[in-house]
Design an enzyme around this catalytic site. Sequence first.
Site, PDB file in Angstrom:
ATOM      1  N   VAL B 134     -34.262  58.226  39.431  1.00 54.70           N
ATOM      2  CA  VAL B 134     -33.808  56.841  39.294  1.00 54.70           C
ATOM      3  C   VAL B 134     -32.722  56.740  38.230  1.00 54.70           C
ATOM      4  CG1 VAL B 134     -34.566  54.471  38.759  1.00 54.70           C
ATOM      5  CG2 VAL B 134     -36.143  56.063  39.903  1.00 54.70           C
ATOM      6  N   CYS B 135     -31.710  55.888  38.488  1.00 52.97           N
ATOM      7  CA  CYS B 135     -30.724  55.506  37.470  1.00 52.97           C
ATOM      8  C   CYS B 135     -29.907  56.729  37.033  1.00 52.97           C
ATOM      9  CB  CYS B 135     -31.460  54.831  36.309  1.00 52.97           C
ATOM     10  SG  CYS B 135     -30.418  54.079  35.063  1.00 52.97           S
ATOM     11  N   ILE B 136     -29.967  57.121  35.769  1.00 53.48           N
ATOM     12  CA  ILE B 136     -29.191  58.265  35.260  1.00 53.48           C
ATOM     13  C   ILE B 136     -29.919  59.595  35.518  1.00 53.48           C
ATOM     14  CG2 ILE B 136     -30.191  58.148  32.926  1.00 53.48           C
ATOM     15  CD1 ILE B 136     -26.536  59.060  33.778  1.00 53.48           C
ATOM     16  N   PRO B 138     -30.740  61.338  38.102  1.00 56.48           N
ATOM     17  CA  PRO B 138     -30.213  62.324  39.060  1.00 56.48           C
ATOM     18  C   PRO B 138     -29.264  63.344  38.418  1.00 56.48           C
ATOM     19  CG  PRO B 138     -30.159  60.122  40.040  1.00 56.48           C
ATOM     20  CD  PRO B 138     -30.548  59.951  38.586  1.00 56.48           C
ATOM     21  N   THR B 201     -31.778  56.590  43.492  1.00 57.02           N
ATOM     22  CA  THR B 201     -31.450  55.152  43.578  1.00 57.02           C
ATOM     23  C   THR B 201     -30.817  54.735  42.257  1.00 57.02           C
ATOM     24  OG1 THR B 201     -32.337  52.945  44.098  1.00 57.02           O
ATOM     25  CG2 THR B 201     -33.772  54.405  42.845  1.00 57.02           C
TER      26      THR B 201
END
Lengths: 241, 241
Positions: B134-136, B138, B201
Amino acid sequence: MLRAAVVLCGCGRADGSEITESVATLIHLSRKLVKVRCFAPSGPQKHVVNHLTGNEEPGSRDMLVEAARIARGEIESLEKLEPRSFDMLVFPGGFGAAKNLCSFATEGVHMTVRDDIAKLIRAFHKARKPMGFVCIAPIIAAKVLGTQSADKPGPGLTITLGIDVKGQNQAAGAVTMFGNTHRNAGTREAITDTANLIVSTPAYMIDSAEPFDVFEGIGVMVNSLTQLAAAQQAKPPKQAS
Amino acid sequence: MLRAAVVLCGCGRADGSEITESVATLIHLSRKLVKVRCFAPSGPQKHVVNHLTGNEEPGSRDMLVEAARIARGEIESLEKLEPRSFDMLVFPGGFGAAKNLCSFATEGVHMTVRDDIAKLIRAFHKARKPMGFVCIAPIIAAKVLGTQSADKPGPGLTITLGIDVKGQNQAAGAVTMFGNTHRNAGTREAITDTANLIVSTPAYMIDSAEPFDVFEGIGVMVNSLTQLAAAQQAKPPKQAS
């Protein structure tokens, strides 16, 4: 667009606002396109609890600074909360609500409520603006607006603090003693007192609650709050008689 | 019943796990009846940030102890996370993911990933168990499994870090430099790399995201993860050839 004030008091179930309940409240208000502002009292939490061990820890944490973690920095000191700027008021639960906003966690039926919190609840009630209370937080409304309220007898509310089997739910007992009616409700339910515009949902008052149960119950509460607030807005202003 | 491990690293967007993202992850996994265990590394956060002012504060907080606030005490030290006991692995975001689990926040494209985290990601990838970021977060998978991975070149992933307009999204640039493909996605979307079983995401990588947007995007991610995990379980075990 409806406007909600959400009152937090730290960040964590054991010494502040319960995190899942607070976030679920913010998600559902966002789902209903309600404009939200978060508030918390400035000042130290009653204490700091290590949430891994459950033990009290030395040191001090500020209710507003810690609650800012939940609110992503978008939070103001409670004294800035002007009832006239909002259509509804919501209190998530957590032991913080029972330790920082009132003294139920330590004093039980001899509890007192912070003056600023009691004043806010009376102001919203008098203005007929709906209020939502999650988990243990309804105990605060019960104390302030019950018929046995020490300061000024209130109307008495119909609220839930979960399931009361054979009088073993002490919080439900206190609600009755303060001059209110307790109603049993499951985690995915909310109880609406339509006379007083008070909505409550038990959330983690039910031991077996899972995160999605808590989320669903708070969703029912927010749906009810937004309906009540919209109905209040639709009423014509009172005429001088 | 599917089993998920969720990796946290503190409690708060600026120095730990982003709270809304973490809670939304737990709610959606609960909605899908996935059995969840939370984990976090033991040890001090990179630093402590006052979330009201945004300023760094003196003092030290432990990633595991603080993450226990989100997990309501139901959390274990990361070293106890055995990949064979789970069907999927999920990393919520927050600056903590970019400060505590890797060094992207301070070192950008020269970032490194904690050894234990890199090892876990390789183990789940090798076992063909889906992972969600999620968010950063990845960026961590991109560094570990990109074709340019320093230790051992990976397959290269297709992931999202939000919207990249004219190469101004530095995180998306790093993803490409590490040997992966970046795809734009909005807050209510998730990108599934079906070859590598990686779902991402953007959540709060999108500045304008509201809590319900973040919740919806994580819902899409969890739906995809549970579908992938169920499909993996339905496959017959590999025959020795």
